[in-house]
Design a protein around this motif. Structure first.
Motif, short mmCIF file in Angstrom:
data_model
loop_
_atom_site.label_atom_id
_atom_site.label_comp_id
_atom_site.label_asym_id
_atom_site.label_seq_id
_atom_site.Cartn_x
_atom_site.Cartn_y
_atom_site.Cartn_z
N LYS A 137 13.30 -9.00 -6.52
CA LYS A 137 14.09 -7.80 -6.81
C LYS A 137 13.50 -6.92 -7.90
N GLY A 138 12.92 -7.52 -8.92
CA GLY A 138 12.54 -6.77 -10.11
C GLY A 138 11.52 -5.69 -9.88
N TYR A 140 11.16 -3.56 -7.60
CA TYR A 140 11.68 -2.30 -7.07
C TYR A 140 12.96 -1.86 -7.81
N ASN A 141 13.14 -2.42 -9.01
CA ASN A 141 14.34 -2.09 -9.79
C ASN A 141 14.09 -0.82 -10.60
N LYS A 143 14.05 2.50 -12.68
CA LYS A 143 14.89 3.03 -13.75
C LYS A 143 14.43 4.45 -14.10
N GLU A 179 12.49 0.24 0.05
CA GLU A 179 12.62 0.29 -1.40
C GLU A 179 11.74 1.39 -2.00
N TRP A 394 10.96 -2.81 -16.23
CA TRP A 394 11.23 -2.33 -14.88
C TRP A 394 10.38 -1.11 -14.52
#
Length: 408
Positions: A137-138, A140-141, A143, A179, A394
């Protein structure tokens, strides 16, 4: 070949030691066998990927995943060993003491305490799980980080002017179209006046960008999309059959950026104009400290730019700002860089802590810094490379608003 044999032996020894802790903590044989199978799969996949054909020294799929799983497993093994090593030394001394001073002269080492093994495995599971989650997950997290920077000499017309900066796309690492599309849409949603990309579009070769070029071609801003090259864009991490092929690869990337609507600045500049006022946008080729390419020519980029102009510089590597830019006789109001990725690993709690191991290599490694009245923003990167994930640091879309001091 010898280094591979030594590495595998060390890995197996670490795994054997960790297995002892697992056997102490759990008496279910299936748990033991699961750990053995998982350990063998990780090292087997790593050897398979890294002893095959070479697509470039920089890790792209699937090599990056083999490396990521190995990194997670090694973190689990090493932390387990560190945690239990002290107890094992103590157990050894107890065994020696009993052998020398006890009436029972048979040498034996006391059993490892089960609760310590459970604690050790629990602590080791934290980075193991974090590294796996970072891969899942990380990475494509995305910010959006917003900054407002004030300047005394910003032209009045540019008060409130908004810049979106992205950096380090590393398209050769992407593996999820949905993503990445979300990230590109997020860039456009900022509706900035200009979009600036500060280098590293690929990992190794221009062809890595082909599946994604139509997506990044949708990036739009009123005053355009501008870019510079990063160290990975030159094809320096591939063993080319000839210099001609290497040069063609770089030209292919330049042509592709043009087709995407990116205005690539190669030691050159443009003027951004608004209501009769203008600011200078300069872009240099990659200039990095140490073993990185020093192709950037700041003097060439400055030609035709006045010292009195308000200046924004795009330079991929922040070491260029530290070593050259801030001491230049021109005053560069704002420099935009990337390159560090924040190492894709660290801890950031706004207002409390900002830490990554990359700080030991780069003084300016993420976010906004000010020196000698000049600003730099080091973008944490849009993509990822090597380890196919992010933990705590991120992927970033920087949105910078320029403000004129004292103007209401």
């Amino acid at each position: 070949m010898l280094r591979w044999v030594i590495f595998v032996i060390i890995y197996l020894v670490l795994g054997f030691y960790s297995l002892q802790a697992i056997k102490t903590a759990s008496r279910y044989p299936w748990v033991h066998y699961l750990f053995i199978l998982l350990s063998l799969f990780v090292i087997g996949n790593f050897l398979y990927q890294f002893t095959g054909t070479d697509g470039g020294r920089v890790l792209s799929r699937p090599k990056s995943y083999a490396f990521g799983f190995l990194l997670a497993m090694l973190s689990f093994q090493i932390i387990t060993i560190i945690f239990l090593f002290g107890e094992d030394i103590f157990r050894l001394f107890v065994g020696v003491y009993q052998k020398v001073f006890s009436t029972q002269k048979e040498f034996s080492i006391p059993s490892r305490r089960r609760f310590l093994s459970i604690i050790a495995l629990g602590v080791a599971a934290l980075p193991f799980g974090a590294l796996l989650m970072g891969m899942y997950k990380g990475k494509y997290n995305y910010k959006v980080l917003k900054y407002q920077l004030e300047f005394d000499d910003l032209p009045d017309a540019f008060d409130g002017y908004q810049i979106t900066q992205i950096s380090d796309v590393h398209s050769g690492s992407f593996d999820n179209r949905k993503e990445v599309t979300y990230g590109v849409d997020l860039i456009n949603k900022q509706q900035s006046d200009v979009i600036l990309f500060t280098g590293d579009m690929v990992n190794n070769k221009a062809e890595e960008m082909l599946p994604w070029s139509d997506l990044f071609a949708t990036l739009k801003a009123k005053d355009g999309v501008y870019s510079v090259l990063g160290n990975h864009d030159y094809g320096d991490y591939v063993s080319w059959e000839s210099e001609t092929l290497k040069a063609q690869n770089l030209q292919d990337l330049k042509n592709l950026q043009k087709e995407m609507g990116f205005d690539l600045l190669l030691d050159s500049h443009r003027y951004l104009e608004k209501n009769g006022a203008k600011i200078a946008l300069l872009g240099v080729e990659n200039w990095g400290r140490g073993g990185f390419k020093k192709a950037g020519d700041l003097e060439k980029a400055k030609q035709g730019v006045s010292k009195d102009d308000f200046k924004i510089l795009m330079s991929h590597d922040p070491s260029h700002w530290e070593d050259v830019v801030i001491n230049d006789d021109y005053h560069f109001h704002l420099t935009l860089s990337g390159h560090t990725h924040g190492m894709q690993f660290g801890v950031e709690i706004p207002g409390w802590i900002k830490w990554s191991p990359v700080k030991w290599r780069y003084k300016y490694w993420a976010g906004v810094y000010q020196e000698l009245g000049q600003f730099i923003n080091v973008n944490r990167g849009f993509g990822f490379i090597g380890y196919p994930g992010r933990v705590g640091i991120w992927p970033e879309i920087s949105v910078i608003t320029l403000k004129k001091k004292g103007l209401t």
